[in-house]
Design a protein around this motif. Structure first.
Motif, PDB file in Angstrom:
ATOM      1  N   GLU A 156     -37.034  72.691  92.395  1.00 24.76           N
ATOM      2  CA  GLU A 156     -38.186  72.027  92.983  1.00 24.76           C
ATOM      3  C   GLU A 156     -38.970  71.201  91.953  1.00 24.76           C
ATOM      4  O   GLU A 156     -40.199  71.212  91.910  1.00 24.76           O
ATOM      5  CB  GLU A 156     -39.089  73.041  93.689  1.00 24.76           C
ATOM      6  N   GLY A 157     -38.240  70.518  91.086  1.00 26.93           N
ATOM      7  CA  GLY A 157     -38.856  69.639  90.112  1.00 26.93           C
ATOM      8  C   GLY A 157     -39.404  70.317  88.867  1.00 26.93           C
ATOM      9  O   GLY A 157     -40.010  69.669  88.021  1.00 26.93           O
ATOM     10  N   LEU A 158     -39.214  71.621  88.739  1.00 30.63           N
ATOM     11  CA  LEU A 158     -39.710  72.369  87.574  1.00 30.63           C
ATOM     12  C   LEU A 158     -38.558  73.048  86.864  1.00 30.63           C
ATOM     13  O   LEU A 158     -37.564  73.416  87.484  1.00 30.63           O
ATOM     14  CB  LEU A 158     -40.734  73.424  88.012  1.00 30.63           C
ATOM     15  N   THR A 159     -38.722  73.242  85.562  1.00 30.34           N
ATOM     16  CA  THR A 159     -37.704  74.001  84.848  1.00 30.34           C
ATOM     17  C   THR A 159     -37.908  75.483  85.113  1.00 30.34           C
ATOM     18  O   THR A 159     -39.036  75.950  85.278  1.00 30.34           O
ATOM     19  CB  THR A 159     -37.751  73.747  83.331  1.00 30.34           C
ATOM     20  N   THR A 160     -36.825  76.218  85.158  1.00 25.63           N
ATOM     21  CA  THR A 160     -36.895  77.648  85.443  1.00 25.63           C
ATOM     22  C   THR A 160     -36.914  78.489  84.174  1.00 25.63           C
ATOM     23  O   THR A 160     -37.042  79.701  84.238  1.00 25.63           O
ATOM     24  CB  THR A 160     -35.688  78.082  86.299  1.00 25.63           C
ATOM     25  N   PRO A 182     -31.293  77.325  80.653  1.00 23.04           N
ATOM     26  CA  PRO A 182     -30.792  76.039  80.148  1.00 23.04           C
ATOM     27  C   PRO A 182     -30.543  75.039  81.275  1.00 23.04           C
ATOM     28  O   PRO A 182     -30.124  75.408  82.372  1.00 23.04           O
ATOM     29  CB  PRO A 182     -29.474  76.415  79.468  1.00 23.04           C
ATOM     30  N   ILE A 183     -30.829  73.786  81.003  1.00 26.11           N
ATOM     31  CA  ILE A 183     -30.523  72.714  81.942  1.00 26.11           C
ATOM     32  C   ILE A 183     -29.095  72.275  81.661  1.00 26.11           C
ATOM     33  O   ILE A 183     -28.753  71.925  80.534  1.00 26.11           O
ATOM     34  CB  ILE A 183     -31.492  71.527  81.782  1.00 26.11           C
ATOM     35  N   MET A 184     -28.265  72.313  82.662  1.00 28.05           N
ATOM     36  CA  MET A 184     -26.860  71.989  82.473  1.00 28.05           C
ATOM     37  C   MET A 184     -26.571  70.555  82.892  1.00 28.05           C
ATOM     38  O   MET A 184     -27.055  70.086  83.918  1.00 28.05           O
ATOM     39  CB  MET A 184     -25.973  72.917  83.294  1.00 28.05           C
ATOM     40  N   MET A 185     -25.804  69.870  82.067  1.00 25.78           N
ATOM     41  CA  MET A 185     -25.301  68.547  82.393  1.00 25.78           C
ATOM     42  C   MET A 185     -23.793  68.592  82.210  1.00 25.78           C
ATOM     43  O   MET A 185     -23.322  69.045  81.170  1.00 25.78           O
ATOM     44  CB  MET A 185     -25.901  67.502  81.465  1.00 25.78           C
TER      45      MET A 185
END
Length: 84
Positions: free
Chosen positions: A5-9, A12-15
């Motif tokens: 929902e537009g926020l980091t949890t 890690p952010i995966m790409m």
């Protein structure tokens, strides 16, 4: 992952980027010359190592991760600290 929902949890952010067109043998023609617009030359001058097969620190795959992470950092800094 790592965003909801537009926020980091906090995870890690995966790409993920798939590269199905990588073949080391394709680079044998440039064994004796540096690629234009690539970090081959500067990396070789600094560290004395050059992997002409398209791998290593000067590869597009390596560069892609740094650029993507920088884009995320830029967006975060602009929202958190109004840094542009």
């Amino acid at each position: 992952s790592g965003i909801m929902e537009g926020l980091t949890t906090g995870t890690p952010i995966m790409m993920m980027v798939f590269n199905g067109d990588y073949r080391s043998r394709d680079y044998s023609k440039i064994k004796e010359q540096y690629r234009p617009m690539h970090a081959d030359f500067t990396y070789d001058m600094r560290f004395g190592v050059r992997d002409y097969r398209g791998g290593g620190r000067s590869s597009a795959r390596e560069t892609l991760a740094r650029v993507a992470a920088g884009a995320i950092a830029k967006k975060a800094l602009s929202q958190i600290a109004d840094i542009k």
